[in-house]
Design an enzyme around this catalytic site. Structure first.
Site, PDB file in Angstrom:
ATOM      1  N   HIS A 155       4.654  12.044 -12.718  1.00 51.10           N
ATOM      2  CA  HIS A 155       3.656  12.264 -10.997  1.00 51.10           C
ATOM      3  C   HIS A 155       4.590  11.870 -10.065  1.00 51.10           C
ATOM      4  O   HIS A 155       5.643  11.787  -9.982  1.00 51.10           O
ATOM      5  CB  HIS A 155       2.955  11.137 -11.298  1.00 51.10           C
ATOM      6  N   ASN A 201       1.829  15.027  -3.808  1.00 43.39           N
ATOM      7  CA  ASN A 201       1.504  13.990  -4.596  1.00 43.39           C
ATOM      8  C   ASN A 201      -0.321  15.177  -4.553  1.00 43.39           C
ATOM      9  O   ASN A 201      -1.479  15.345  -4.123  1.00 43.39           O
ATOM     10  CB  ASN A 201       0.693  13.006  -4.225  1.00 43.39           C
ATOM     11  N   CYS A 221      -4.338   8.658  -9.775  1.00 41.32           N
ATOM     12  CA  CYS A 221      -3.004   9.882 -10.412  1.00 41.32           C
ATOM     13  C   CYS A 221      -3.041  10.084 -11.981  1.00 41.32           C
ATOM     14  O   CYS A 221      -1.664  10.391 -12.414  1.00 41.32           O
ATOM     15  CB  CYS A 221      -1.558   9.608  -8.962  1.00 41.32           C
TER      16      CYS A 221
HETATM   17  N1  ACO Z   1       5.788  10.064   9.808  1.00 46.19           N
HETATM   18  C1  ACO Z   1       6.885   9.267  10.907  1.00 46.19           C
HETATM   19  N2  ACO Z   1       6.619   7.494  10.890  1.00 46.19           N
HETATM   20  C2  ACO Z   1       5.713   7.382   9.622  1.00 46.19           C
HETATM   21  C3  ACO Z   1       5.129   7.620   9.062  1.00 46.19           C
HETATM   22  C4  ACO Z   1       5.109   9.346   9.155  1.00 46.19           C
HETATM   23  N3  ACO Z   1       4.406  10.110   8.204  1.00 46.19           N
HETATM   24  N4  ACO Z   1       4.673   7.214   8.006  1.00 46.19           N
HETATM   25  C5  ACO Z   1       4.534   5.732   8.200  1.00 46.19           C
HETATM   26  N5  ACO Z   1       5.762   5.862   8.839  1.00 46.19           N
HETATM   27  C6  ACO Z   1       6.603   4.782  10.213  1.00 46.19           C
HETATM   28  C7  ACO Z   1       5.554   3.328   9.718  1.00 46.19           C
HETATM   29  O1  ACO Z   1       4.768   3.205  10.344  1.00 46.19           O
HETATM   30  C8  ACO Z   1       6.670   2.298  10.142  1.00 46.19           C
HETATM   31  O2  ACO Z   1       6.974   2.455  10.902  1.00 46.19           O
HETATM   32  P1  ACO Z   1       7.143   0.970  11.311  1.00 46.19           P
HETATM   33  O3  ACO Z   1       8.689   0.895  11.091  1.00 46.19           O
HETATM   34  O4  ACO Z   1       7.476   0.907  13.300  1.00 46.19           O
HETATM   35  O5  ACO Z   1       5.568  -0.182  11.288  1.00 46.19           O
HETATM   36  C9  ACO Z   1       7.659   3.506   9.285  1.00 46.19           C
HETATM   37  O6  ACO Z   1       7.546   4.385   9.004  1.00 46.19           O
HETATM   38  C10 ACO Z   1       8.385   2.371   7.782  1.00 46.19           C
HETATM   39  O7  ACO Z   1       6.593   3.001   7.279  1.00 46.19           O
HETATM   40  P2  ACO Z   1       7.079   1.948   5.515  1.00 46.19           P
HETATM   41  O8  ACO Z   1       5.300   2.580   5.231  1.00 46.19           O
HETATM   42  O9  ACO Z   1       8.079   1.299   5.438  1.00 46.19           O
HETATM   43  O10 ACO Z   1       7.854   3.297   4.832  1.00 46.19           O
HETATM   44  P3  ACO Z   1       8.608   3.474   3.562  1.00 46.19           P
HETATM   45  O11 ACO Z   1       8.745   3.817   3.316  1.00 46.19           O
HETATM   46  O12 ACO Z   1       7.948   2.160   2.910  1.00 46.19           O
HETATM   47  O13 ACO Z   1       7.568   4.989   3.105  1.00 46.19           O
HETATM   48  C11 ACO Z   1       5.980   5.786   1.388  1.00 46.19           C
HETATM   49  C12 ACO Z   1       5.800   5.168   3.348  1.00 46.19           C
HETATM   50  C13 ACO Z   1       5.418   7.319   1.480  1.00 46.19           C
HETATM   51  C14 ACO Z   1       3.989   5.926   2.241  1.00 46.19           C
HETATM   52  C15 ACO Z   1       5.870   5.055   0.919  1.00 46.19           C
HETATM   53  O14 ACO Z   1       5.680   3.687   0.520  1.00 46.19           O
HETATM   54  C16 ACO Z   1       5.359   5.216  -0.766  1.00 46.19           C
HETATM   55  O15 ACO Z   1       5.761   6.907  -1.230  1.00 46.19           O
HETATM   56  N6  ACO Z   1       4.119   4.368  -1.641  1.00 46.19           N
HETATM   57  C17 ACO Z   1       3.644   5.342  -2.826  1.00 46.19           C
HETATM   58  C18 ACO Z   1       2.668   6.421  -2.773  1.00 46.19           C
HETATM   59  C19 ACO Z   1       2.216   6.411  -3.859  1.00 46.19           C
HETATM   60  O16 ACO Z   1       3.075   6.586  -4.785  1.00 46.19           O
HETATM   61  N7  ACO Z   1       1.260   6.483  -4.281  1.00 46.19           N
HETATM   62  C20 ACO Z   1       0.626   6.292  -5.540  1.00 46.19           C
HETATM   63  C21 ACO Z   1      -0.054   7.471  -6.064  1.00 46.19           C
HETATM   64  S1  ACO Z   1      -1.823   7.645  -4.591  1.00 46.19           S
HETATM   65  C22 ACO Z   1      -2.803   8.037  -5.698  1.00 46.19           C
HETATM   66  O17 ACO Z   1      -3.382   7.371  -7.212  1.00 46.19           O
HETATM   67  C23 ACO Z   1      -4.421   8.808  -5.354  1.00 46.19           C
END
Ligand code: ACO
Length: 329
Positions: free
Chosen positions: A256, A286, A116
């Site tokens: 981003h 994203n 990204c």
């Molecule tokens: N719908 C419902 N529940 C979900 C979903 C979904 N789509 N996705 C995950 N959950 C659940 C998980 O299974 C977890 O359940 P559990 O507690 O029973 O295990 C719970 O929600 C919490 O999951 P987390 O992964 O802890 O959620 P978090 O608040 O961290 O959000 C996210 C996840 C949105 C992916 C976040 O971590 C994030 O944005 N990370 C950064 C991503 C990013 O910036 N990527 C960068 C660049 S990409 C590139 O370079 C190609």
């Protein structure tokens, strides 16, 4: 910039495919909800490339829009750089496909793959060619079809990404305008946190890699989130230091668009009010290396970037990588 020639952006353009996939559509595909996705990411919907449409097609549309905006014809372009984490092929370079598609017969062309952060790295690279005097017109494109690399049964990643492209034309500017500074960095120790494991030389395609789903994006979301919050802070601080500015000087911050919570954390840290930060993640998700140029184009068309403004770009992603740029518009 370590040069004698100032470099500026002469025009920009973007393209997003018309097909919209909303969170409500996703609710029918995986165990998720509009409320969860909006609360945890800020995304409402994303655009997906239609059947047969690929990264170079989106890049071509953005490139043509950019050249039109700059009032420059394709045969005047000296170099095309395409930043993409989802190129058409491992080779040939998507930039070469775009070169042919837009008729930029005299242009050199190459790709950059740094997740990204790609567009910022490509801007910094393209700017050096103009600053050195080697080239006069450099077309920088960020383009992605990440929908092709996502496992649509994995709710933890499939709700995040969208397709699109954005482009900027770099030319020599006047003193006091254009790029003031870049700050680029990487932490390769975090490479496994965000990767597409198979399909390269390390793990060529096989029945096993397909069966194990190793051709899809793999992401440790929480760890990447922590990295992102920390690194946006560092990248913005460093680029401002390099050009002797402070967060109060920022006219518009273009981050981003990976997660609204990451953007809000940066704004709180730097005391940047909502009207000084561009957010469009709700519409596109994203789009990786396309996210910064698409957000810039929308900020310009909404009249949010004015002549003389200090515009700060910041991105992070696979690598792990990060980068920022400071521009006087
Ligand atoms: N719908 C419902 N529940 C979900 C979903 C979904 N789509 N996705 C995950 N959950 C659940 C998980 O299974 C977890 O359940 P559990 O507690 O029973 O295990 C719970 O929600 C919490 O999951 P987390 O992964 O802890 O959620 P978090 O608040 O961290 O959000 C996210 C996840 C949105 C992916 C976040 O971590 C994030 O944005 N990370 C950064 C991503 C990013 O910036 N990527 C960068 C660049 S990409 C590139 O370079 C190609």
């Amino acid at each position: 910039m370590y040069s004698t020639r100032p470099v500026k952006i002469a025009g920009m353009g973007y393209y997003v495919p018309p097909n919209v996939l909303t969170n409500f559509d996703l609710e029918k595909m995986v165990d998720t909800s509009d409320a969860w996705i909006q609360e945890r990411t800020g995304i409402r919907e994303r655009r997906l490339a239609g059947r047969g449409v690929t990264t170079s097609d989106l890049a071509k549309e953005a490139a043509l829009a950019c050249l039109k905006d700059a009032d420059v014809s394709a045969d005047q372009v000296d170099l095309i750089i395409v930043a993409s984490a989802s190129p058409d092929h491992l080779f040939p370079a998507t930039a070469c496909i775009v070169q042919h598609a837009i008729g930029a017969r005299g242009a050199a062309a190459f790709d950059m793959e740094i997740g990204c952060t790609g567009f910022i790295y490509a801007l910094a690279t393209g700017a050096q060619f103009v600053a050195s005097g080697m080239y006069k017109k450099v077309l920088v494109v960020g383009a992605e079809c990440l929908s092709r690399l996502v496992d649509w049964s994995d709710r933890t990643t499939c709700c995040l990404f969208g397709d699109g492209a954005g482009a900027a034309l770099l030319v020599e500017g006047e003193a006091g305008e254009g790029f003031l500074a870049f700050h680029l960095g990487a932490d390769g120790s975090g490479g496994d946190l965000l990767s597409l494991p198979a399909g390269g030389a390390k793990m060529p395609a096989s029945r096993e890699t397909v069966d194990k789903g190793l051709h899809y994006i793999h992401m440790e979301g929480k760890a990447v989130f922590k990295f992102a919050v920390k690194i946006v802070d560092l990248a913005v601080t460093k680029v401002l230091e390099k050009c002797g500015r402070t967060p109060q000087d920022i006219g518009v911050l273009i981050p981003h668009q990976a997660n609204l919570r990451i953007i809000e954390s940066a704004c709180a840290r730097f005391g940047i009010s909502k009207d000084r930060v561009m957010v469009n993640i709700d519409k596109y998700g994203n789009t990786s290396s396309a996210s910064v140029p698409i957000a810039m184009c929308e900020a310009i068309s909404e009249g949010r970037i004015k002549k003389g403004d200090l515009v700060v770009l910041v991105a992070f992603g696979a690598g792990l990588s990060y980068g920022s740029a400071a521009i006087i518009w």
